[in-house]
Write an enzyme that holds these catalytic residues in place. Structure first.
Site, PDB file in Angstrom:
ATOM      1  CE  LYS A   1      -2.158  -1.139   3.810  1.00  0.00           C
ATOM      2  NZ  LYS A   1      -1.767  -2.548   4.004  1.00  0.00           N
ATOM      3  CB  THR A   2       3.570   2.425   2.238  1.00  0.00           C
ATOM      4  OG1 THR A   2       2.803   2.277   3.437  1.00  0.00           O
ATOM      5  CG2 THR A   2       4.443   3.659   2.365  1.00  0.00           C
TER       6      THR A   2
ATOM      7  CD  GLU B   1      -0.320   3.085   3.487  1.00  0.00           C
ATOM      8  OE1 GLU B   1      -0.092   2.127   4.236  1.00  0.00           O
ATOM      9  OE2 GLU B   1       0.540   3.957   3.198  1.00  0.00           O
TER      10      GLU B   1
END
Length: 465
Positions: A121-122, A165
């Site tokens: 995600k990051t 995010e």
């Protein structure tokens, strides 16, 4: 576009303001003109960056830190009910807002793009933030990690896009209503909040169902958990798949490693498109393709975005080079789930030339170690040698019988060369003593193991003299 400040957020107080998710929301609110205050357990570079924006930050938690005229108190799921500032908020009748609700309020009036998944995600959110910024679109963004300098995890932009995010760990991503949502993968994790993979599937399906009318779900065609998500969705939602699978809408034709970079060729709308990803590893290349598909779904020209993705050079703690001493490079990895550990070790293996890979691993959470300790040990067998620290507890209390020995035993059973270390100083000495010129050392885990990298470099320097 300059969205206004939500009424409840004019004078917010953040408990745990220095956290990755909390600090980003606080920064955006400060940039929008809110009188932001908060507290954190300790001073940090992130706290210093917030103070430079005019945010009032107390170190330590105490009832008197909460001003009586605060418009709300913002908390994350990590804040315990007996926190003195939270108790004081109840006494004063100040509304308590979860950080996910605060973030959702910042997206109102904009075009939200939310990135979800068990892993990646990051990185994917960061790729989108960097590339869209380089194209002059000035998006707002909130990321779970710094791009480079402390406090670079968030930005209040003048553009119409908001990239966020989306965290599944506590189901907080159910609060968002994105125009475009990305699901990179779906696996069992966060065992304190999810009892089964079925609950995970249900949670991601709830997230996908919140995509706005006319919006798009971008989802991996390679990951079985992601494909299962698509099978569970009602008809009518626009779904764009990406990956190496033959039936992917954005199909990856090749990923060619080029040192610490990759050249990626995709088939998009019947045309081949080749671009560079400036970080190593197949998994990062696939993250970039997910970012490409998501940006195109928002209307960004594919060729422009593909070129812009090459400007992304990494995010802190995602295979980040900390330094080199005595011919040994020390690299930091946030990987803490077996899938992430395996992916990062395979990526680094491709860049290690003839040197060895030495890992200093810190398990994160007792519950995760209890459920996935065997798989973590198996992943460490991909390294040439490993040192394993005690479990970083974060928000959890110990679980009887759950220690790092679970991982060490599994690693040894898989044929790994692994040693236990109790305490950072002992670990630094062990790793520095093991490393030889040409080796790559990875500090790996989601806790504070990253802080040991400089110590390893210093010890390597002294040993070489």
């Amino acid at each position: 576009m300059a969205p206004g400040l939500p009424a409840a957020m004019t004078r917010p107080h953040f408990i745990g303001i220095g956290g990755a998710g909390m600090s980003g929301i606080a920064k955006i609110l400060a940039q929008r003109g809110a009188a932001v205050a908060g507290s954190d357990a300790r001073a940090s570079a992130t706290v210093a960056a917030l103070r430079e924006l005019g945010v009032s930050v107390h170190i330590g938690h105490a009832a008197q830190h909460l001003a009586a005229d605060a418009s709300c108190v913002v908390v994350s799921s990590a804040i315990r009910p007996d926190n003195p500032e939270l108790v004081r908020a109840a006494e004063l009748g100040i509304p308590v807002v979860h950080r996910s609700d605060a973030l959702a309020s910042l997206m109102q009036g904009l075009r939200p793009l939310a990135v979800a998944g068990t892993h990646g995600k990051t990185t994917t959110t960061s790729m989108l933030a960097v590339s869209l910024t380089s194209l002059g679109l000035d998006p707002s963004y909130a990321i779970g990690g710094d791009l480079d300098a402390p406090g670079s995890n968030a930005h209040h932009g003048k553009g119409e896009i908001f990239v966020a995010e989306a965290d599944e760990s506590d189901r907080s991503f159910h609060k968002y209503a994105p125009e475009v949502a990305v699901v990179l993968n779906v696996e069992l994790d966060h065992h304190a909040n999810y009892a089964s993979i079925e609950e995970i599937h249900e949670s991601f399906a709830t997230f996908a169902a919140r995509i706005t009318d006319g919006g798009t779900l971008v989802v991996s065609a390679d990951h079985e958990g992601a494909r299962e998500l698509v099978r569970r969705l009602p008809e009518g939602l626009r779904v764009v798949t990406y990956g190496e699978a033959a039936d992917a809408d954005v199909r990856v034709l090749s990923v060619q490693p080029q040192g610490l970079r990759s050249e990626v060729t995709v088939l998009l709308d019947g045309a081949k498109l080749t671009f560079t990803v400036s970080v190593p590893g197949r998994h990062y290349a696939l993250n970039a393709v997910a970012a490409l598909a998501a940006g195109v779904a928002l209307g960004v020209p594919a060729a422009d975005l593909a070129a812009a993705l090459g400007t992304y050079t990494g995010v802190k703690r995602r295979l980040q080079l900390q330094g080199e001493e005595a011919g040994v490079q020390v690299i930091d990895s946030y990987a803490h789930h077996p899938t992430e550990m395996t992916a990062d070790l395979e990526a680094i293996r491709g860049a290690a030339a003839d040197g060895r890979i030495v890992v200093l691993f810190q398990p994160h959470l007792f519950s995760r170690t209890q459920q996935l300790g065997t798989e973590m040990g198996t992943a460490l067998a991909l390294a040439d040698a490993s040192v394993v620290l005690d479990i970083y507890p974060a928000r959890e209390d110990p679980i009887p019988g759950v220690t790092s020995e679970l991982i060490i035993d599994a690693a040894r059973a898989a044929g790994a060369d692994v040693t236990a270390a109790h305490g950072g100083e002992a670990a630094v000495d062990l790793v520095a003593g093991m490393a030889k010129p040409g080796d790559l050392v990875l500090t790996m885990g989601a806790g504070d193991v990253t802080e040991l990298g400089p110590g390893i470099l210093s010890r390597l320097s002294s040993l070489s003299k």
